[in-house]
Design a protein around this motif. Structure first.
Motif, short mmCIF file in Angstrom:
data_model
loop_
_atom_site.label_atom_id
_atom_site.label_comp_id
_atom_site.label_asym_id
_atom_site.label_seq_id
_atom_site.Cartn_x
_atom_site.Cartn_y
_atom_site.Cartn_z
N ALA A 133 0.83 -1.20 0.00
CA ALA A 133 0.00 0.00 0.00
C ALA A 133 0.87 1.25 0.00
O ALA A 133 0.58 2.23 -0.70
N GLY A 134 1.95 1.23 0.78
CA GLY A 134 2.86 2.37 0.82
C GLY A 134 3.55 2.58 -0.51
O GLY A 134 3.73 3.72 -0.96
N LEU A 135 3.95 1.47 -1.17
CA LEU A 135 4.62 1.59 -2.47
C LEU A 135 3.68 2.17 -3.51
O LEU A 135 4.06 3.07 -4.28
N VAL A 136 2.47 1.64 -3.55
CA VAL A 136 1.49 2.15 -4.54
C VAL A 136 1.17 3.61 -4.27
O VAL A 136 1.12 4.44 -5.17
N GLY A 137 0.95 3.92 -2.97
CA GLY A 137 0.65 5.30 -2.63
C GLY A 137 1.80 6.23 -2.94
O GLY A 137 1.60 7.40 -3.26
N GLY A 138 3.04 5.70 -2.85
CA GLY A 138 4.22 6.51 -3.12
C GLY A 138 4.29 7.03 -4.54
O GLY A 138 4.95 8.04 -4.81
N THR A 139 3.61 6.35 -5.46
CA THR A 139 3.59 6.83 -6.85
C THR A 139 2.83 8.15 -6.96
O THR A 139 2.95 8.85 -7.97
N PHE A 140 2.02 8.47 -5.96
CA PHE A 140 1.28 9.74 -5.94
C PHE A 140 1.93 10.76 -5.01
O PHE A 140 1.33 11.80 -4.70
N GLY A 141 3.14 10.44 -4.53
CA GLY A 141 3.84 11.34 -3.64
C GLY A 141 3.68 10.95 -2.19
O GLY A 141 3.00 9.97 -1.85
N GLY A 142 4.32 11.73 -1.30
CA GLY A 142 4.29 11.44 0.13
C GLY A 142 2.89 11.33 0.72
O GLY A 142 2.59 10.36 1.44
N PRO A 143 2.00 12.29 0.45
CA PRO A 143 0.64 12.20 0.99
C PRO A 143 -0.10 10.94 0.54
O PRO A 143 -0.83 10.34 1.32
N GLY A 144 0.13 10.53 -0.71
CA GLY A 144 -0.52 9.32 -1.22
C GLY A 144 -0.05 8.09 -0.47
O GLY A 144 -0.86 7.22 -0.12
N ALA A 145 1.26 8.02 -0.21
CA ALA A 145 1.82 6.89 0.54
C ALA A 145 1.24 6.85 1.95
O ALA A 145 0.89 5.78 2.46
N LEU A 146 1.12 8.02 2.57
CA LEU A 146 0.58 8.09 3.94
C LEU A 146 -0.88 7.66 3.98
O LEU A 146 -1.29 6.89 4.86
#
Length: 243
Positions: A116-129
């Motif tokens: 989930a963190g990796l996928v969210g990281g593609t949208f930047g820090g807020p997405g990863a969080l």
């Protein structure tokens, strides 16, 4: 079922009293924390590919040790809520009987939150969080499901999702406590102990300070185990124990 969507805020206060009366709940997290410290002391973080591989293996082993310690604490915490006492031997034996399911649930939780963190990281820090937080909430009951629910490790994600759907507010709150313990408690402990490093030479030793931090972390994990066990029981059965 009535009450499944409610948040028992008083449980977060009562958990403190239960921990004071049953400090042995912190024993397994303490042993796990000490083992974690020793692991990183014994296996140095060397450079190069082998160093990276070795560090990764140690990190995975460390996570599994901590997860198993937390599982023992969850079983003890469940006993404390139900009976007012939590024999360590019973909790340890229960965890050993369910060790396979506990390890499977722990690996599944770590993998899903990591992805989930990796996928969210593609949208930047807020997405990863955001995605990491969402995955933490969704998976928050996986370990209790294996430890005290008797659920096979491979089915704990489905059961966790069902419990979260039953009690979303309770799941979100206990996930915040869980995540805060992982992310912030160690840093806060180190900051609080920093003055001691200058007033007492023994605390300037790396191993000693690491063990002191491990002791305080164990107490925090024991508290997490108590609120996690209570939230899982409430989401599963709508029960509010007497203690």
């Amino acid at each position: 079922m009535n009450g499944l969507g409610k948040v028992d805020l008083l449980a977060y206060v009562r958990a403190i009293g239960l921990l004071v009366r049953n400090p042995q709940i912190a024993l397994a997290p303490l042993l796990a924390a000490v083992a974690q410290v020793l692991l990183f002391m014994v296996v140095p973080a060397d450079g190069g590919v082998l160093g990276v591989v070795g560090t990764s293996i140690v990190s995975i082993a460390s996570q599994l040790i901590v997860s198993f310690g937390l599982a023992v604490a969850i079983i003890a915490a469940d006993d404390a809520w139900r009976r007012g006492r939590a024999p360590f031997e019973d909790a340890y034996e229960g965890a050993m009987r369910r060790a396979g399911d506990i390890v499977t649930a722990a690996i599944g939780y770590s993998f899903l939150v990591y992805i989930a963190g990796l996928v969210g990281g593609t949208f930047g820090g807020p997405g990863a969080l955001v995605l990491t937080a969402a995955a933490t909430v969704l998976c928050i009951f996986m370990l209790p499901a294996a430890a005290i629910g008797g659920i096979p490790g491979g089915a704990t994600l489905q059961v966790s999702a069902e419990r979260v759907r039953n009690a979303p507010l309770s799941a979100a709150l206990v996930a915040i406590v869980f995540f805060s313990t992982i992310a912030f408690v160690p840093t806060l402990i180190v900051m609080a102990l920093e003055p001691l490093r200058f007033s007492a030479s023994i605390f300037s030793s790396g191993p000693v300070s690491s063990l002191v931090v491990a002791a305080f972390r164990a107490i925090a994990w024991a508290y997490v185990a108590l609120v996690l066990a209570k939230a899982y029981d409430d989401a599963s059965y709508g029960r509010f124990p007497r203690y």
